[in-house]
Design an enzyme around this catalytic site. Structure first.
Site, PDB file in Angstrom:
ATOM      1  NE  ARG A  41      -4.054  -1.870   0.041  1.00 56.08           N
ATOM      2  CZ  ARG A  41      -4.084  -2.803  -0.881  1.00 56.08           C
ATOM      3  NH1 ARG A  41      -3.110  -2.857  -1.800  1.00 56.08           N
ATOM      4  NH2 ARG A  41      -5.054  -3.703  -0.920  1.00 56.08           N
ATOM      5  NE  ARG A  68      -5.738  25.551  -2.824  1.00 50.97           N
ATOM      6  CZ  ARG A  68      -4.965  25.788  -1.781  1.00 50.97           C
ATOM      7  NH1 ARG A  68      -3.642  25.642  -1.882  1.00 50.97           N
ATOM      8  NH2 ARG A  68      -5.484  26.186  -0.644  1.00 50.97           N
ATOM      9  CB  ALA A  80      -7.719  25.595   4.977  1.00 51.10           C
ATOM     10  CG  LEU A  82       0.079  22.355   5.303  1.00 49.16           C
ATOM     11  CD1 LEU A  82       1.501  22.216   4.764  1.00 49.16           C
ATOM     12  CD2 LEU A  82      -0.727  21.104   5.025  1.00 49.16           C
ATOM     13  CD  GLU A 101      -5.409  30.934   4.069  1.00 53.38           C
ATOM     14  OE1 GLU A 101      -6.626  30.811   3.851  1.00 53.38           O
ATOM     15  OE2 GLU A 101      -4.583  30.021   3.842  1.00 53.38           O
ATOM     16  CD  GLU A 124      -5.091  17.069   4.121  1.00 52.37           C
ATOM     17  OE1 GLU A 124      -5.063  18.286   4.354  1.00 52.37           O
ATOM     18  OE2 GLU A 124      -5.281  16.596   2.989  1.00 52.37           O
ATOM     19  CD  GLU A 148      -0.789  32.292   1.228  1.00 56.91           C
ATOM     20  OE1 GLU A 148      -0.012  33.184   1.644  1.00 56.91           O
ATOM     21  OE2 GLU A 148      -1.147  31.334   1.910  1.00 56.91           O
TER      22      GLU A 148
END
Length: 208
Positions: A41, A68, A80, A82, A101, A124, A148
């Protein structure tokens, strides 16, 4: 029968990390199946993320539109980011992302929902917060870079976002899950039952 996800870990006979990137890596595990045979896997190892559904006094959600590259689209999203530091408190990370942001702060924070984005190929985990009682943050705006620098901003009524999700016009997973979770909590009368902002998160244990 209780419908609830449960922890479980099958035996791993061997593991390798063929790729290590800036924020994530790829791992290959040889996993023993219930019948005894071993399968390989491959999956992405991810530090985890937080997202913020920020709702203002006019029942509008704060949105950001960002390019993106993997999907070659500019997507409307909620703030959002990390979990860059192992064990980082997810509430603190969410507050930081909302400031960086959108230059916004919130006084009322609750956990809206916790999700695994792609459990078949990535570990995740994302915690999505509901943030209310919004106001503009103090001080200078955070210096942006890369994608950004091309952000667009909007505040959109929740009902319009529900329509857009169901019409297939909005695709970002945090936005879709957050919007539908909030709409469901309201419709079912469970908005006051949302977990506190510091609720345990077994997928990404954190310090208080």
């Amino acid at each position: 029968m209780t419908i609830k996800d449960t922890p479980q870990e099958w035996e791993v006979r061997a593991t390798d990390t063929p790729f290590v990137g800036n924020k994530t890596s790829v791992r290959t595990d040889d996993v023993v199946m219930p019948d005894g045979h071993v399968v390989r896997r491959d999956y992405q190892v991810h530090p985890g993320s937080v997202a913020v559904l920020a709702l203002d006094e006019e029942d509008r959600v704060l949105l950001i539109k960002q390019y993106r590259h993997p999907v070659r689209q500019k997507l409307w999203e909620i703030p959002a980011g990390l979990l860059d530091v192992p064990g980082e408190n997810p509430l603190h990370a969410a507050q930081r992302e909302l400031y960086e942001e959108a230059h916004v702060k919130a006084e009322d924070w609750r956990v809206l929902t916790d999700v695994y984005t792609t459990p078949g190929g990535c570990d995740e985990a994302i915690r999505i917060f509901l943030a209310r009682d919004l106001s503009e943050a103090e001080g200078e705006r955070f210096a942006v870079e890369d994608e950004e620098t091309d952000l667009e901003y909007a505040r959109v009524p929740l009902d319009e976002l529900v329509r857009g999700v169901l019409a297939g016009e909005l695709h970002n997973n945090c936005l879709v899950v957050g919007v539908l979770s909030l709409a469901s909590a309201r419709a079912s009368g469970r908005l006051d039952e949302l977990r506190p902002a510091d609720a345990p998160w077994p997928a990404r244990p954190f310090e208080a």
